[in-house]
Write an enzyme that holds these catalytic residues in place. Sequence first.
Site, PDB file in Angstrom:
ATOM      1  CE  LYS A 102      45.201  33.465  53.459  1.00 33.79           C
ATOM      2  NZ  LYS A 102      44.843  34.887  53.682  1.00 33.79           N
ATOM      3  N   GLY A 103      45.057  30.117  47.405  1.00 30.19           N
ATOM      4  CA  GLY A 103      44.319  29.985  46.149  1.00 30.19           C
ATOM      5  C   GLY A 103      43.977  28.569  45.739  1.00 30.19           C
ATOM      6  CD  GLU A 106      49.718  28.168  42.714  1.00 33.70           C
ATOM      7  OE1 GLU A 106      48.750  27.988  43.472  1.00 33.70           O
ATOM      8  OE2 GLU A 106      50.605  29.017  42.930  1.00 33.70           O
ATOM      9  CG  ASP A 107      45.810  29.748  42.530  1.00 31.02           C
ATOM     10  OD1 ASP A 107      46.998  29.645  42.127  1.00 31.02           O
ATOM     11  OD2 ASP A 107      45.426  30.685  43.256  1.00 31.02           O
ATOM     12  CG  ASP A 126      49.758  36.024  36.232  1.00 30.56           C
ATOM     13  OD1 ASP A 126      48.879  36.236  35.406  1.00 30.56           O
ATOM     14  OD2 ASP A 126      50.483  36.932  36.686  1.00 30.56           O
ATOM     15  CG  PHE A 151      43.425  39.935  38.358  1.00 35.64           C
ATOM     16  CD1 PHE A 151      44.752  39.609  38.627  1.00 35.64           C
ATOM     17  CD2 PHE A 151      42.500  39.846  39.391  1.00 35.64           C
ATOM     18  CE1 PHE A 151      45.153  39.204  39.897  1.00 35.64           C
ATOM     19  CE2 PHE A 151      42.891  39.440  40.663  1.00 35.64           C
ATOM     20  CZ  PHE A 151      44.220  39.122  40.910  1.00 35.64           C
ATOM     21  CG  ASP A 171      42.638  36.502  46.446  1.00 34.51           C
ATOM     22  OD1 ASP A 171      43.471  35.782  45.854  1.00 34.51           O
ATOM     23  OD2 ASP A 171      42.963  37.509  47.109  1.00 34.51           O
ATOM     24  NE  ARG A 201      41.537  33.497  49.135  1.00 32.47           N
ATOM     25  CZ  ARG A 201      42.693  33.704  48.522  1.00 32.47           C
ATOM     26  NH1 ARG A 201      42.976  33.064  47.406  1.00 32.47           N
ATOM     27  NH2 ARG A 201      43.583  34.552  49.010  1.00 32.47           N
TER      28      ARG A 201
HETATM   29  P1  IMP Z   1      52.582  33.866  39.281  1.00 33.41           P
HETATM   30  O1  IMP Z   1      52.588  35.193  38.601  1.00 33.41           O
HETATM   31  O2  IMP Z   1      52.429  32.737  38.292  1.00 33.41           O
HETATM   32  O3  IMP Z   1      53.786  33.702  40.155  1.00 33.41           O
HETATM   33  O4  IMP Z   1      51.286  33.849  40.192  1.00 33.41           O
HETATM   34  C1  IMP Z   1      51.375  33.865  41.573  1.00 33.41           C
HETATM   35  C2  IMP Z   1      50.058  33.792  42.263  1.00 33.41           C
HETATM   36  O5  IMP Z   1      49.348  34.974  41.979  1.00 33.41           O
HETATM   37  C3  IMP Z   1      49.104  32.676  41.865  1.00 33.41           C
HETATM   38  O6  IMP Z   1      49.367  31.486  42.534  1.00 33.41           O
HETATM   39  C4  IMP Z   1      47.791  33.268  42.318  1.00 33.41           C
HETATM   40  O7  IMP Z   1      47.603  33.045  43.694  1.00 33.41           O
HETATM   41  C5  IMP Z   1      47.987  34.733  42.044  1.00 33.41           C
HETATM   42  N1  IMP Z   1      47.372  35.099  40.770  1.00 33.41           N
HETATM   43  C6  IMP Z   1      47.937  35.127  39.543  1.00 33.41           C
HETATM   44  N2  IMP Z   1      47.056  35.489  38.607  1.00 33.41           N
HETATM   45  C7  IMP Z   1      45.887  35.661  39.265  1.00 33.41           C
HETATM   46  C8  IMP Z   1      44.555  36.031  38.850  1.00 33.41           C
HETATM   47  O8  IMP Z   1      44.246  36.256  37.668  1.00 33.41           O
HETATM   48  N3  IMP Z   1      43.632  36.124  39.842  1.00 33.41           N
HETATM   49  C9  IMP Z   1      43.905  35.880  41.149  1.00 33.41           C
HETATM   50  N4  IMP Z   1      45.111  35.528  41.577  1.00 33.41           N
HETATM   51  C10 IMP Z   1      46.100  35.415  40.639  1.00 33.41           C
HETATM   52 MG    MG Z   2      48.214  31.061  44.623  1.00 35.10          MG
END
Ligand code: IMP
Ligand code: MG
Length: 186
Positions: free
Chosen positions: A51-52, A107-108, A111, A160, A167, A173
């Site tokens: 949803k991000g 993508e939002d 990470d 974070f 979220d 959000r």
């Molecule tokens: P990844 O670690 O790059 O695979 O991140 C996966 C998902 O985790 C992202 O698309 C976000 O939805 C969520 N996410 C990662 N870091 C954050 C953060 O700092 N705040 C909120 N959601 C996060």
């Molecule tokens: Mg996401």
Amino acid sequence: MTESTVSAWAGPVLGDIVVSEATIAQRVAEMGAEIAAHYAGRTPLLIGVLKGAVVFMSDLARAINGPLEMDFMAVSSYGQATSTSGIVRIIKDLDTDIAGRDVIIVEDIIDSGLTLRYLYDYLLSRHPASLEICAMVHKIGIQRAEIPARWIGVSVEPAFLVGYGLDVAGRFRQLPNIHVVNEEHL
Ligand code: IMP
Ligand code: MG
């Protein structure tokens, strides 16, 4: 939505602003113009990751002055926790056949990068004409997978974050700015 009206209901979990609404708006406008120029004469398909990415996607799409289509996928990697499991599950797949399409994953945040890496490879296996990534936020130096992102809104120190689609346990959000979370208050 002003800072003081937000802090009246948000509580101590919500920390300082790290990316302001003004910075977001400027970067969205710039990326929208770049995307419109890059795909001139073509109709890219924006794939938002639920949803991000919903908030970013709706702003980005309106900053692209040219034809486009939208679709959404939902994946789950975290559950309620704030660190990655590395396991990606598809909750909602595409409605669109992307073979031969010019696809942009929207993508939002990047990470660990594990979610996007998985999605990128998954979508590539469906033979798009081209595949690019546009992410609003990139956390510096913590990726565990290589992410070929063509467009990145802002790069920030790892923490974070919430707001602008991001979220914590489903909350915050809708905030117009991006804030750090005071994790000691979670
Ligand atoms: P990844 O670690 O790059 O695979 O991140 C996966 C998902 O985790 C992202 O698309 C976000 O939805 C969520 N996410 C990662 N870091 C954050 C953060 O700092 N705040 C909120 N959601 C996060
Ligand atoms: Mg996401």
